[in-house]
Design a protein around this motif. Sequence first.
Motif, PDB file in Angstrom:
ATOM      1  N   MET A 142       0.847  -1.190   0.000  1.00  0.00           N
ATOM      2  CA  MET A 142       0.000   0.000   0.000  1.00  0.00           C
ATOM      3  C   MET A 142       0.886   1.244   0.000  1.00  0.00           C
ATOM      4  SD  MET A 142      -3.180   1.008   0.025  1.00  0.00           S
ATOM      5  CE  MET A 142      -4.174   2.450   0.407  1.00  0.00           C
ATOM      6  N   HIS A 143       0.689   2.110  -0.987  1.00  0.00           N
ATOM      7  CA  HIS A 143       1.487   3.327  -1.069  1.00  0.00           C
ATOM      8  C   HIS A 143       0.915   4.391  -0.127  1.00  0.00           C
ATOM      9  CE1 HIS A 143       3.824   1.908  -4.470  1.00  0.00           C
ATOM     10  NE2 HIS A 143       2.704   1.483  -5.022  1.00  0.00           N
ATOM     11  N   PRO A 144       1.772   5.258   0.399  1.00  0.00           N
ATOM     12  CA  PRO A 144       1.289   6.307   1.310  1.00  0.00           C
ATOM     13  C   PRO A 144       0.571   7.422   0.558  1.00  0.00           C
ATOM     14  CG  PRO A 144       3.624   6.597   0.894  1.00  0.00           C
ATOM     15  CD  PRO A 144       3.235   5.306   0.212  1.00  0.00           C
ATOM     16  N   GLN A 145      -0.064   8.300   1.315  1.00  0.00           N
ATOM     17  CA  GLN A 145      -0.682   9.500   0.770  1.00  0.00           C
ATOM     18  C   GLN A 145       0.306  10.662   0.882  1.00  0.00           C
ATOM     19  OE1 GLN A 145      -4.444  10.140  -0.228  1.00  0.00           O
ATOM     20  NE2 GLN A 145      -3.564   8.259  -1.007  1.00  0.00           N
ATOM     21  N   PRO A 146       0.272  11.606  -0.045  1.00  0.00           N
ATOM     22  CA  PRO A 146       1.150  12.772   0.078  1.00  0.00           C
ATOM     23  C   PRO A 146       0.763  13.614   1.289  1.00  0.00           C
ATOM     24  CG  PRO A 146       0.200  12.597  -2.138  1.00  0.00           C
ATOM     25  CD  PRO A 146      -0.543  11.646  -1.270  1.00  0.00           C
ATOM     26  N   PRO A 147       1.674  14.427   1.778  1.00  0.00           N
ATOM     27  CA  PRO A 147       1.331  15.363   2.854  1.00  0.00           C
ATOM     28  C   PRO A 147       0.477  16.502   2.311  1.00  0.00           C
ATOM     29  CG  PRO A 147       3.558  15.780   2.094  1.00  0.00           C
ATOM     30  CD  PRO A 147       3.083  14.546   1.357  1.00  0.00           C
ATOM     31  N   GLY A 148      -0.067  17.312   3.200  1.00  0.00           N
ATOM     32  CA  GLY A 148      -0.872  18.437   2.762  1.00  0.00           C
ATOM     33  C   GLY A 148      -1.414  19.237   3.920  1.00  0.00           C
ATOM     34  N   PRO A 149      -2.048  20.378   3.638  1.00  0.00           N
ATOM     35  CA  PRO A 149      -2.571  21.239   4.698  1.00  0.00           C
ATOM     36  C   PRO A 149      -3.843  20.662   5.299  1.00  0.00           C
ATOM     37  CG  PRO A 149      -3.210  22.093   2.560  1.00  0.00           C
ATOM     38  CD  PRO A 149      -2.314  20.917   2.291  1.00  0.00           C
ATOM     39  N   GLN A 150      -4.226  21.183   6.448  1.00  0.00           N
ATOM     40  CA  GLN A 150      -5.482  20.785   7.073  1.00  0.00           C
ATOM     41  C   GLN A 150      -6.631  21.470   6.349  1.00  0.00           C
ATOM     42  OE1 GLN A 150      -5.630  21.355  11.286  1.00  0.00           O
ATOM     43  NE2 GLN A 150      -7.723  20.578  11.496  1.00  0.00           N
ATOM     44  N   ASP A 151      -7.608  20.685   5.903  1.00  0.00           N
ATOM     45  CA  ASP A 151      -8.726  21.238   5.144  1.00  0.00           C
ATOM     46  C   ASP A 151      -9.754  21.884   6.061  1.00  0.00           C
ATOM     47  OD1 ASP A 151      -7.976  20.526   2.490  1.00  0.00           O
ATOM     48  OD2 ASP A 151      -8.511  18.442   2.930  1.00  0.00           O
ATOM     49  N   LEU A 152     -10.424  22.917   5.533  1.00  0.00           N
ATOM     50  CA  LEU A 152     -11.545  23.530   6.226  1.00  0.00           C
ATOM     51  C   LEU A 152     -12.797  22.697   5.988  1.00  0.00           C
ATOM     52  CD1 LEU A 152     -10.922  27.248   5.182  1.00  0.00           C
ATOM     53  CD2 LEU A 152     -10.422  26.205   7.407  1.00  0.00           C
ATOM     54  N   PRO A 153     -13.762  22.733   6.900  1.00  0.00           N
ATOM     55  CA  PRO A 153     -15.016  21.991   6.679  1.00  0.00           C
ATOM     56  C   PRO A 153     -15.695  22.437   5.388  1.00  0.00           C
ATOM     57  CG  PRO A 153     -14.871  22.773   8.942  1.00  0.00           C
ATOM     58  CD  PRO A 153     -13.742  23.419   8.206  1.00  0.00           C
ATOM     59  N   LEU A 154     -16.249  21.520   4.670  1.00  0.00           N
ATOM     60  CA  LEU A 154     -17.025  21.713   3.446  1.00  0.00           C
ATOM     61  C   LEU A 154     -16.198  22.199   2.259  1.00  0.00           C
ATOM     62  CD1 LEU A 154     -19.828  21.546   2.121  1.00  0.00           C
ATOM     63  CD2 LEU A 154     -20.187  23.934   2.788  1.00  0.00           C
ATOM     64  N   VAL A 155     -15.437  23.283   2.440  1.00  0.00           N
ATOM     65  CA  VAL A 155     -14.765  23.903   1.293  1.00  0.00           C
ATOM     66  C   VAL A 155     -13.321  23.453   1.126  1.00  0.00           C
ATOM     67  CG1 VAL A 155     -16.240  25.935   1.275  1.00  0.00           C
ATOM     68  CG2 VAL A 155     -14.156  25.931   2.671  1.00  0.00           C
ATOM     69  N   GLY A 156     -12.760  22.735   2.108  1.00  0.00           N
ATOM     70  CA  GLY A 156     -11.387  22.263   1.977  1.00  0.00           C
ATOM     71  C   GLY A 156     -10.393  23.403   1.899  1.00  0.00           C
ATOM     72  N   ALA A 157      -9.494  23.342   0.923  1.00  0.00           N
ATOM     73  CA  ALA A 157      -8.479  24.388   0.725  1.00  0.00           C
ATOM     74  C   ALA A 157      -8.936  25.428  -0.295  1.00  0.00           C
ATOM     75  CB  ALA A 157      -7.165  23.752   0.266  1.00  0.00           C
ATOM     76  N   THR A 158     -10.192  25.374  -0.701  1.00  0.00           N
ATOM     77  CA  THR A 158     -10.672  26.250  -1.770  1.00  0.00           C
ATOM     78  C   THR A 158     -10.466  27.735  -1.479  1.00  0.00           C
ATOM     79  OG1 THR A 158     -12.321  24.578  -2.355  1.00  0.00           O
ATOM     80  CG2 THR A 158     -12.623  26.777  -3.271  1.00  0.00           C
ATOM     81  N   PRO A 159     -10.728  28.249  -0.259  1.00  0.00           N
ATOM     82  CA  PRO A 159     -10.518  29.695  -0.035  1.00  0.00           C
ATOM     83  C   PRO A 159      -9.081  30.131  -0.289  1.00  0.00           C
ATOM     84  CG  PRO A 159     -11.851  28.757   1.727  1.00  0.00           C
ATOM     85  CD  PRO A 159     -11.332  27.601   0.927  1.00  0.00           C
ATOM     86  N   TYR A 160      -8.130  29.319   0.133  1.00  0.00           N
ATOM     87  CA  TYR A 160      -6.713  29.624  -0.073  1.00  0.00           C
ATOM     88  C   TYR A 160      -6.397  29.615  -1.571  1.00  0.00           C
ATOM     89  CZ  TYR A 160      -1.623  29.207   0.663  1.00  0.00           C
ATOM     90  OH  TYR A 160      -0.255  29.387   0.663  1.00  0.00           O
ATOM     91  N   TYR A 161      -6.859  28.589  -2.261  1.00  0.00           N
ATOM     92  CA  TYR A 161      -6.622  28.495  -3.699  1.00  0.00           C
ATOM     93  C   TYR A 161      -7.290  29.650  -4.438  1.00  0.00           C
ATOM     94  CZ  TYR A 161      -6.806  26.632  -8.470  1.00  0.00           C
ATOM     95  OH  TYR A 161      -6.702  26.470  -9.826  1.00  0.00           O
TER      96      TYR A 161
END
Length: 437
Positions: A1-20
């Motif tokens: 099983m391959h690992p998942q990449p690292p990443g920021p903590q997502d916001l509820p519902l919208v995830g990282a969309t506001p930052y993007y």
Amino acid sequence: MHPQPPGPQDLPLVGATPYYARDPFRFATDMRDAYGDAATFRLGRQQTYLFTTPRAVERVLVDDADRFSKPDFQTDAMEELLGQGLLLSEGPFWREMRQLAQPAFAPDRVADLADMMAERTEDLIERWEPGEVRDVEAEMAQLTVGIIVDAMFGADLGEARTRVVQENLEPLGRRFEPEPRRVVVPDWLPTPENREYHDAIETLEGVIDDIVAERRDSIEDHDDLLSILLRARREDEIDDRQIRDELMTMLLAGHDTTALALTYTWHLLSEHPDAERKVHEEVDAVVDGRATFADVRELTYVRKVLDEAMRLYPPVYAMFRQSDEDVEIGGYEIPEDSLVMLSQWATHRDPRYFEDPEAFRPERWDDSDHPTYAYFPFGAGPRSCIGKQFSLTEATIVLATIASEYRLDGVGDGELELRGSLTMHPKDGVDVKLQKR
């Protein structure tokens, strides 16, 4: 099983969309700098995997292209606009349409179109007055709309209809600017923005319908895209809707990226007088009268300038694909139906592949040894831009024709604020003062 990449903590519902949404360009470089070659986050509800290495670009767009498809996010709005045109269609149908359209972009035909490109640029210059301040983005868009319609539709819009097209292309682009509220606001809701979007599509469809009606009886001896499509329609190979979809796709995609590449080139030249001087010297030495297709091959420094402008300011700044099955990329597991993001902006500005990557240095292309897929302004693989050679020829002819008579001096502090939509646009245009040479 391959690992998942690292990443920021997502916001509820919208995830990282506001930052993007706030700054999609800085978002990509911040993810690269913080997490390395790969990062994962949510855009809305969609789990997204960002890759910034040339090898990942090659895997997704070239080697394993058949394991990815165009994503279905924003499907309703995009399909209303472009339908099953070359940009969105998939599988055997896309391959058939790409093959059908290919003769319109054949090298010999592009060479034959060079004189028209130069003539239309000369017509634009005739409307200029030395000392005027103009928005070069609007000027380049007006020019490239006229060129693509002439080259691919076999029609002359005239100044009034060109203006109508320009005015209605703008709200189409705004509709795809990344905004968190679009995660929760459906496309069918009659908001002012959605109404403007639908009205713009209807207006452009009217222009296309008029062109098609004008051309139906004069297609036999022509090899433009519309003639090819009309002949296929006569043989019942395609229907009227497909003609509309291909022409709408060509109208939007066929002018925008070239206009933007030229806009950013003029901006960079105004900021770098040594490079501007070299462009003028080369143009003066190569071009005798009207720029020709043969001149394009000789304008080697002009081509380096264009390549460098598209490295720093790639009109298509990010590409998205959806995984059709579980895929391993760079040692990470990408589950089926995930969104994969490739960032021209981040990869083109990676110091591992380009020395002093934030600097405008056309000379770097003299002996550049970057990996092939560290630079991909036109995409790559089987779905790379069908109009790449057309666009490069057009941009070279336009730049040489204007540079032979004018310098375009930037107005303001030189800083460019950018906004993302389907392509990367200056936030407030790019004003230049026209200086007669």
